[in-house]
Design an enzyme around this catalytic site. Structure first.
Site, PDB file in Angstrom:
ATOM      1  CE  LYS A 269      -3.874  -1.637   2.367  1.00  0.00           C
ATOM      2  NZ  LYS A 269      -4.690  -1.485   3.591  1.00  0.00           N
ATOM      3  NE  ARG A 270       7.160   0.248   1.253  1.00  0.00           N
ATOM      4  CZ  ARG A 270       6.972  -1.456   1.468  1.00  0.00           C
ATOM      5  NH1 ARG A 270       6.896  -1.339   2.165  1.00  0.00           N
ATOM      6  NH2 ARG A 270       7.680  -1.881   1.187  1.00  0.00           N
TER       7      ARG A 270
END
Length: 504
Positions: A269-270
């Site tokens: 997700k980063r």
């Protein structure tokens, strides 16, 4: 004779290619999972086989129907339609393709291994196992794991423990020697059997473990090839041990390279959007995602990059899958998206973009006239539209007066009296044009003529007009946008702004 679950077709012994994608509904379907599904789908279709969707929902606490719906919707949006699997029309009616519905099957097969002597009951307490592991660590043992304490219990000891209702797990007997398999992607892989203890296949609550359920399901569903991420390589020898314990035919295994972000770390997700439907919401086309993902770990040659689904099926081969980790590039995905968008007609684009326009309230009244304007705007924007919502940015000022004007731009281009007076002259000339003659070429001619006559920089006046009409310094072609807006809108907005500055 190969056993077949009622309602599940196919048979390995007949040589039919049958592959499966087996996600867990504990989260949204992410890009890594889709790439695995895609490669399975392409392999099945290339070999006239079957693509099976199996839901591994044995994590009862974390498995949710909303994630199941996301998985099914994601695959169907990408046109990765399964030949066998859940009925997406009625997801609550879980069938035999859900592991949660197959618990009795797993128990039955675990006890079959007990009967054949390929597995045994382990009565060791948690305390003993913890002490054993701690002792192995202190002694810096080469092997950390179960020591086979209950492997040689006599029948009398087992019966006595059962009469005392002592809890037990079921462990499979790991053979001596080596465990090897020919990986379709990585060639031969070998593990010493000493690497593995007699691992548990049935916990004390009679709940089956992951590797055990996978083997039972893959066998009963006649899976011929198991294509999955390389993070499963360590599971493969355990599964081969189980196939041999059952004396079942072993499928062919192929392990795909992992996907990293541009920073060289596992995609997460980063790095931005990772779930499939997030990409859909952001305006990516399914064709672009499929083409992009197909080349994350696979390539046909060093030159060709654009493939339709039909071409991917025709050309796909396991031999061309890379062993190296793939790098996910948002820039490359955007490049693909632009290509596939440009292949579509303005009408097709408008159909795809309409939901985004309505969601952002870019158009208050959807009429034939507004559609005509949008179609012109789509043509004017060209490859400025890289994702579907991009048109919203260009369409909003066409249909809605800007609420504010960029402060820096206003200070730079609209602060001088000379510029404002020139805009007054330009607007007076624009107001004299008939509506039917209010076209981009004529508008540009008028603005350039007046600007040059006043000895001003045309580009600065262009930006001044753009700021008044759109509120910003970015738009589609200025004069084409003015033509789409129409005479009344253009003249009104410039006049209103100039009145606010004391001109008129």
């Amino acid at each position: 004779m190969t056993s077949v679950i009622p309602g599940i077709g196919g048979c390995k012994s007949m040589g039919e290619v049958r592959v499966r994608f087996a996600p867990s509904p504990t989260g949204k379907l992410h890009i890594g999972g889709v790439r695995t599904a895609l490669f399975n789908f392409l392999f099945a279709k290339k070999n006239s086989g079957k693509f099976i969707l199996r839901i591994e929902d044995t994590d009862f606490e974390r498995s949710k129907d909303e994630f199941l719906e996301d998985i099914c919707n994601s695959l169907q949006w990408l046109k990765l339609n399964w030949d066998e699997g859940p009925d997406n029309r009625n997801p609550e009616n879980k069938n035999e393709y859900f592991q949660s519905q197959r618990m009795e099957i797993y128990k039955e097969h675990a006890f079959k291994l007990l009967e054949t002597g390929m597995a045994y009951r382990c009565f060791c307490s948690r305390e003993r196992l913890d002490n054993l592991r701690e002792k192995q660590k202190i002694e810096k043992s080469d092997f950390i794991g179960y020591d086979g304490h209950c492997r040689s219990l006599s029948m009398e000891e087992i019966e006595k423990n059962l009469e005392m209702k002592l809890p037990y797990t079921v462990r499979v007997k790991v053979p001596e020697g080596e465990i090897s398999f020919d990986d379709m992607v990585r060639e031969k892989i070998t593990f010493p059997a000493l690497n593995f203890d007699d691992f548990i296949i049935l916990r004390s609550d009679l709940f089956p473990t992951y590797n055990f359920t996978v083997v039972v399901d893959d066998h009963l569903m006649n899976i011929s090839h198991v294509i999955r991420g390389e993070d499963h390589i360590s599971n493969t020898p355990k599964q081969i041990i189980l196939y041999n314990a059952f004396k079942w035919e072993i499928p062919k295994f192929g392990h795909l390279p992992l996907i990293f972000g541009e920073d060289g770390k596992l995609l997460s997700k980063r790095h931005g959007a990772v779930s499939v439907l997030e990409f859909k919401e952001q305006g990516y086309l399914p064709e672009a995602i499929i083409n992009f993902l197909a080349l994350l770990g696979w390539s046909f040659d060093s030159e060709r990059e654009v493939f339709s689904m039909e071409e991917l099926i025709e050309l796909f081969s396991v031999e061309k899958i890379s062993k190296k980790a793939a790098r996910f590039s948002y820039e490359k995905l955007l490049w693909y998206n632009t290509i596939y968008l440009n292949e579509k007609s303005p009408v097709e684009k408008l159909h795809l973009i309409k939901p985004y326009l309505l969601k952002e309230a870019a158009i208050k009244d959807w009429t034939g006239e507004s559609e005509a304007k949008l179609l012109k705007l789509i043509e004017v924007c060209g490859d400025r539209i890289k994702k579907l919502p991009d048109l919203v940015f260009y369409a909003k000022p066409v249909f809605n007066e800007p609420e504010s004007i960029d402060e820096k731009g206003e200070k730079k281009f609209l602060s001088s009296e000379e510029n404002l007076r020139t805009l007054f002259t330009i607007n007076s000339e624009l107001n004299k044009i008939n509506r039917t003659d209010f076209v981009s070429g004529r508008l540009e001619g008028i603005v350039r003529s007046i600007t040059e006559r006043e000895g001003l920089n045309p580009n600065k006046i262009f930006q001044a007009i753009r700021l008044i009409l759109t509120g910003g310094l970015l738009s589609a072609g200025l004069f084409e946008t003015m033509e789409i807006m129409g005479k009344e809108t253009v003249v009104y907005r410039i006049e209103k702004y100039l009145k606010g500055k004391g001109i008129y």
